[in-house]
Design an enzyme around this catalytic site. Structure first.
Site: not given
Length: 320
Positions: A103, A297
């Site tokens: 991320d 994610h």
């Protein structure tokens, strides 16, 4: 909550004190977390990387957990955060490191390799591919692309707004945010939002936690953000333009051995599809470029076995 073989301590880097979690001995591997996470996001990676003969270190990034939290928004540019990471290398007694990020930690990892090729001997990104500096100012582009729509990064931009919403019920907001980003979520079934909506009020509460996120995990993350607040983490999103201005003339190619790993069901991957396709043109020694079916994610939390296998494969490629 304790993890066998993992110890925590604070260490000085770039004028701040950073909390690190570490395990093992050997060459240095730095693991950089993203939003809204902590060193704990890498809990499944410590034991296998340490067992492979490495000193694995995951800091709480600037603004998170037990690491210092400067008040100024401009203290959270990627330029400063890269300095934090590069400063850890000599502070830990090393000349070079392998740096892997997820991320927000991924662009930081890519940038450490880009700007400090003498200090970063290999680099990896999870979820977010390497992207050269845009020719267009980022916030102008974002506002144009998402005109009339809700986009979380635009919502995060106004100081105090997202903090207030998160901090009214941090546990519930984290629960919604983490589950929303997981591979199990059907993004097409979520409520449609307008540009003036908030993040969470019309987002349904998940009926159950997915297998990769336990109540104890959620408790840990909640406790960290209840102590630290959300301002520092959200400030990362408020520095797109300043980072862009400060990195004018940046190199466009990474030459160190590199890996990229992402979930095929990751919403970021959908947005970044063109960048993923172009990445081999800019990352010249991309040894692993892999998508994980059914994973969202939170790559290393949702798919620890596959993530660990890819990282160990990559380390073997780098060090033989």
């Amino acid at each position: 909550m304790s993890w066998p073989g993992v110890i925590q301590r604070r260490i000085a880097s770039n004028g701040i004190q950073m909390n690190i979690a570490e395990a093992g001995r050997g060459p240095l591997v730095l693991l950089l977390h993203g939003f809204p996470e902590s060193w704990y996001s890498w809990r499944h990676q410590f034991a296998p990387i340490a067992a492979a003969g490495y000193h694995v270190v995951a800091p709480d990034m600037r603004g998170y957990g037990k690491t210092d939290k400067p008040k100024e928004i401009e203290a959270y540019t990627q330029v400063e955060i890269v300095k934090d990471v590069i400063g850890l290398i000599p502070a830990l007694g090393y000349e070079k490191a392998i740096v892997i990020g997820h991320d927000w930690g991924a662009p930081t990892a890519w940038a450490t390799a880009l700007f400090h090729p003498d200090k970063v001997r290999a680099v990896g990104g999870l979820s977010v591919p390497f992207m050269p500096r845009s020719p267009v100012q980022p916030m102008l582009m974002m506002r144009e692309m998402f005109k009339g729509q809700f986009f979380y990064q635009l919502y995060f931009f106004e100081p105090g707004v997202a903090e207030a919403e998160f901090e009214r019920d941090i546990r519930m907001c984290l629960k919604k945010f983490l589950v929303l980003g997981g591979g199990e979520t059907d993004l097409t079934a979520l409520p449609v939002k307008g540009e003036h909506d908030d993040m969470f009020s019309n987002m349904p509460e998940p009926k159950a936690l997915p297998k990769w996120l336990t109540e104890a995990d959620l408790d840990f993350f909640t406790g960290e953000f209840q102590r630290s607040g959300m301002r520092g983490p959200l400030n990362y999103y408020r520095n797109h333009d300043l980072t862009w201005k400060l990195t004018e003339g940046a190199p466009t190619e990474i030459h160190q051995p590199a890996m990229f790993l992402a979930g095929a069901n990751d919403g970021v991957v959908v947005m970044a599809a063109p960048a993923i396709q172009m990445m081999p043109h800019f990352v010249k020694d991309l040894r692993i470029n892999r998508m994980l079916p059914g994973i969202g994610h939170w790559t290393q939390q949702e798919a620890p076995k596959e993530t660990n296998a890819a990282i160990l494969e990559f380390l073997k490629m780098v060090d033989g």
